[in-house]
Design an enzyme around this catalytic site. Structure first.
Site, PDB file in Angstrom:
ATOM      1  CG  HIS B  72      -1.680   1.205   1.476  1.00 19.31           C
ATOM      2  ND1 HIS B  72      -1.370   2.089   2.491  1.00 19.31           N
ATOM      3  CD2 HIS B  72      -2.751   1.736   0.824  1.00 19.31           C
ATOM      4  CE1 HIS B  72      -2.227   3.108   2.453  1.00 19.31           C
ATOM      5  NE2 HIS B  72      -3.068   2.925   1.470  1.00 19.31           N
ATOM      6  CD  GLU B  75      -2.559   2.763  -3.541  1.00 20.17           C
ATOM      7  OE1 GLU B  75      -2.940   3.938  -3.385  1.00 20.17           O
ATOM      8  OE2 GLU B  75      -3.067   1.794  -2.908  1.00 20.17           O
ATOM      9  CG  HIS B  76      -0.109   6.296  -0.498  1.00 21.76           C
ATOM     10  ND1 HIS B  76      -0.550   7.452   0.121  1.00 21.76           N
ATOM     11  CD2 HIS B  76      -1.115   5.407  -0.380  1.00 21.76           C
ATOM     12  CE1 HIS B  76      -1.763   7.242   0.590  1.00 21.76           C
ATOM     13  NE2 HIS B  76      -2.134   6.020   0.318  1.00 21.76           N
ATOM     14  CD  GLU B 147      -4.975   5.339   3.285  1.00 27.87           C
ATOM     15  OE1 GLU B 147      -3.863   5.761   2.942  1.00 27.87           O
ATOM     16  OE2 GLU B 147      -5.677   4.586   2.588  1.00 27.87           O
TER      17      GLU B 147
END
Lengths: 428, 431
Positions: B72, B75-76, B147
């Site tokens: 994840h 991905e960012h 997040e």
């Protein structure tokens, strides 16, 4: 998008249809619009659930669901939403297009009939709704109301609106209050059903490849049989703010929810609602907006900070999830970004990016059934119904001066904060 | 490299639709699904790499374990290149862009009505161009940390991960997709490059394009221009052996909620990496017959006021895991679990009835037809099919051809009340 075909078929009843062969399904919706009132809102909030739970023809909810499953999983939907200071009570049915059934069955006629059964022939007992079904739906609505707090983001927005508009109709929740729902009776609901059929603005929308004649005829016949009148549909627009209101609540959460409410002097039927939606998008509506690039990316103050504009009420809601230590900094930065816009510190890139993003969204709504439906139903209370191309033209012609002058009409009204309690902070 | 680009055309007589499966010479598999008359086009570029791929073999044969949440994080960070952020580039085309990381894949997407070719160029370029420095990696910790904390406050998210923790002993599916504030603190540029170089090779990826501008000729020309030929690499993730039993059959957490939430899971004993189209179709019909609004189970739970319209069910399936979840709000989750378990135990004896099966099959068939309405949903399913060795149109045929015997056989594979667990979120003031 093929054009919308719009006809007045009975007093205050419009039959809208869009002929489309691109989709695998057909959808028909009936939206009945009534004024938002503290007294009637609870009944109208419950009505769609009870209407879609059972009907005279399928008095048992499992039997109704099985009939829908048999129609290739057709779905009926019933919901109630605020549209400015009005309520829209919507009942829908969607099913696969006749071209795709397994044995070439024609189910479109059955879909139209089923929707009419739901709206016009509910399961009644002595001039009231069936008590057992009513109790079941009421319990589920009450649980949904109690459950609102489980979604902290939605809860915080709702609390801000209640505080900001506490002496306006807009501040009424779509269901009125929990207590009022608790006190509802089967007779109240029966009255609400009777009332909405005779005194409402009705917008029917049919999207799909099937012939619309049957649906139009049945709906015309059903509503023509009612002695109909039109209610006054109106939303009060307040422009003046005497002082900024604040409301703080706390809960055992990790991250604070900050919501800020602003007023603008622009709402339907003002022609500037589209330029205002562009102005708000530049401020906080896209990944190229001032909020996203500055508050999230540059200053890392929060994971999300978004602004949205309600063209019917003329208000702007900014909502954000922030760490406790960043609350004050985020409030200051939201104010600062708006101030920058007021002073004209807006780049051509920011304007162009927001235009492109909005136009992309507009054009794309034409590719889904629900997108097309909400495009038109969302405009039913506007002064004029516009096509996507007309909206694109208007947006493309908005200049920087207009944006600056509109930004100058956006004024802070209310700050709401749901903050972590001290106990939660220690545990983290 | 000497490889050639080849094209297969795959058609559906039921839908009257077709798509092209392009084996591009670069090693990438590209799916192009034309949608005549659609204004917009949707593109999805994905790697078969998600939160569960935490242990894998590097090219030199060395087995490494990387911090939880790194897929994840990657991905960012991939959105940033040396010459700026991909979002800033998309801002000039108007495309609506995003990305997501799930248990088993990472996908980058855009949808646009205008400037399709320019947007596709941006997508292909930035995903093939990693740029990680100490400074940029450090900066992201704040945003991702927030997040993670946002999800910590989401009771629906917590109730599911608490369930996965109760059901799975070893499989990394039990780990939160974004990791923890602690685990992401261990992420370095080098670790990101290790993961990128392992999993983001075109042989381990797919591109799916659906919409008005999905035309094979122009897309192949774009692929020829912007895809960097990659040597064939086999990346091998390893998953620890997973017993068929659950860790514990009950887990609860107190939370600031007003209504309790539950998730009840049934664990299937997976003997292979993925289920087939046929098995997935059978499960979908089975679950509809068991727990939809048309079922006896739903009726019983609703009449006893134990569930409301938040009740739902899901077949949760991925590499080396398959489970069924039932979840929603309830004032008495333990009672719900008791009733569902008893219902299933009984069903294992009686089997699904012919009548329930027929209704479920028609409803599931219709639901599947519906999924072909949207570019986004077709693109997502094409990607899932590629990574799990299934085929989009074949799935629809499988639904049509499933028999009652198939469904009852599947029922016995999928359900065993001894291998189930209940996760509950209770209000703080609940005694």
């Amino acid at each position: 998008m093929n054009g919308i075909n719009r006809k007045s078929v009975a007093t205050g009843v419009y039959f809208n249809s869009i002929k489309e062969t691109r989709f695998k399904s057909v959808k028909i919706s009936v939206t009945m619009i009534v004024p938002l009132e503290e007294k009637t809102a609870p009944s109208y909030a419950l009505l769609p659930s009870v209407l879609t739970y059972s009907c005279e023809k399928y008095p048992d909810t499992t039997a109704l669901n099985r009939a829908l499953s048999h129609l290739y999983g057709a779905g009926i939907g019933g919901y109630c939403r605020k549209m400015g200071e009005s309520l829209g009570v919507t009942l829908t049915i969607a099913g696969i297009d006749d071209r795709y059934t397994m044995d070439n069955e024609k189910i479109s006629t059955e879909l139209v009939n089923m929707l009419c059964e739901i709206i016009f022939n509910p399961k009644l007992e002595n001039s009231a709704f069936c008590q057992k079904d009513f109790d079941q739906c009421k319990r589920q609505l009450l649980e949904a109301i109690e459950g609102e707090f489980n979604d902290k983001r939605g809860y915080a927005i709702s609390q801000m609106v209640s505080e900001m508009c506490n002496d306006e109709k807009y501040g009424i929740k779509r269901y009125g209050s929990k207590e009022a729902v608790e006190n509802l009776t089967v007779e109240d609901l029966y009255q609400a059903w009777k009332n909405i059929l005779v005194c409402s603005r009705v917008e029917v929308m049919m999207i799909g490849s099937s012939d619309t004649t049957l649906a139009e005829n049945i709906i015309t016949e059903k509503f023509s049989a009612c002695e109909r009148t039109l209610p006054e549909i109106y939303t009060e627009i307040r422009k003046d703010i005497s002082e900024i209101k604040t409301k703080y609540e706390s809960s055992d959460i990790a991250q604070a929810k900050l919501v800020m409410g602003f007023r603008t002097s622009t709402a339907q039927p003002n022609d500037n609602t589209l330029p205002m939606s562009l102005t708000v998008a530049i401020l906080g509506g896209t990944p190229s907006s001032k909020f996203f690039l500055n508050i999230r990316e540059k200053l890392s103050l929060c994971y999300y900070c978004a602004a949205r504009y309600d063209k019917l009420k003329g208000i702007v809601i900014v909502d954000s999830g922030v760490e406790k230590e960043n609350i004050e900094k985020t409030i200051a930065e939201v104010k600062n970004q708006l101030e920058q816009m007021k002073q004209g510190n807006i780049t051509d890139f920011e304007i162009q990016a927001a235009k492109l993003a909005i136009i992309n969204g507009y054009k794309s709504v034409q590719d889904t059934v629900s997108g097309m439906e909400s495009w038109y139903i969302g405009q039913m209370l506007d002064k004029k119904i516009l096509t996507v191309d007309e909206c694109v033209d208007i947006l493309n012609n908005v200049d920087k001066e207009t944006i600056i002058s509109l930004a100058n009409t956006i004024k802070l009204d209310t700050i709401y904060l749901l903050q972590p309690s001290e106990k939660a902070k220690e545990e983290n | 490299m000497g490889r050639m680009t080849t094209i297969e055309e795959i058609t559906s007589s039921i839908l009257g639709d077709k798509y092209y499966k392009i084996h591009h010479k670069s090693g990438l598999t590209i799916y192009v699904y034309p949608k005549d008359g659609f204004k917009s086009t949707y593109a999805l570029f994905g790697a078969k790499y998600g939160s569960i791929n935490t242990t894998f073999q590097k090219e030199n044969g060395e087995t490494v374990t990387v911090p939880d949440g790194i897929a994840h994080y990657l991905e960012h960070k991939l959105f940033e290149s040396e010459d700026g952020d991909a979002f800033a580039k998309y801002a000039k085309t108007g495309a609506s862009a995003n990305a997501y990381t799930s248990f088993d894949k990472t996908c980058y997407l855009f949808s646009c009505a205008d400037n399709f070719e320019k947007s596709l160029q941006i997508l292909l370029e930035f995903v093939q161009d990693p740029y990680f420095t100490d400074e940029t990696v450090q900066k992201e910790q704040g945003i991702i940390g927030q997040e993670i904390r946002m999800y910590d406050d989401d009771p629906n998210w917590r109730v599911m991960f608490n369930l996965l923790g109760a059901m799975y002993h070893n499989h990394p599916v039990k780990i939160d997709i974004a990791g923890t504030v602690e685990s992401i603190a261990e992420i370095t540029p080098q670790k990101l490059y290790d993961c990128y170089n392992g999993f983001y090779n075109l042989h381990n990826m797919a591109l799916t394009i659906v919409g008005g501008k999905a035309q094979p000729e122009s897309i192949i020309a774009m692929a020829d221009k912007y895809l960097k030929d990659a040597p064939k690499k086999d990346v091998h993730s390893t998953f620890p052996a997973e017993p068929e039993t659950v860790v514990k059959d009950y887990v609860e957490q107190k939370f600031p909620v007003t209504v309790p939430l539950f998730h009840l899971g049934f664990k299937e004993n997976m003997q292979k990496e993925r289920l087939t189209d046929k098995e997935m179709a059978e499960s979908e019909i089975l679950l509809f017959a068991m727990a939809s609004g048309s079922s006896e189970l739903y009726r019983t739970l609703e009449e006893q006021e134990l569930i409301n319209n938040t009740f739902d069910y899901e077949h949760f399936e991925g590499p080396c895991y398959s489970s069924v979840f039932f979840g929603g709000e309830s004032k008495n989750p333990k009672k719900v679990a008791e009733i569902i378990r008893a219902y299933i135990d009984n069903l294992l004896v009686t089997g699904v009835s012919e009548k329930d099966f027929k209704i479920a099959k028609r409803a599931v068939y219709g639901a599947d037809i519906f999924s072909f309405n949207r570019n986004e949903s077709i693109a997502g399913i094409l990607m899932e099919c590629d990574f799990s060795d299934r085929e989009l149109f074949h799935y629809l045929e499988c639904i049509k051809n499933t028999t009652l015997d198939d469904v009852n056989r599947r029922l016995h594979q999928q359900f065993n009340s001894n291998h189930s667990a209940l996760s509950v979120i209770l209000p703080l003031n609940n005694a």
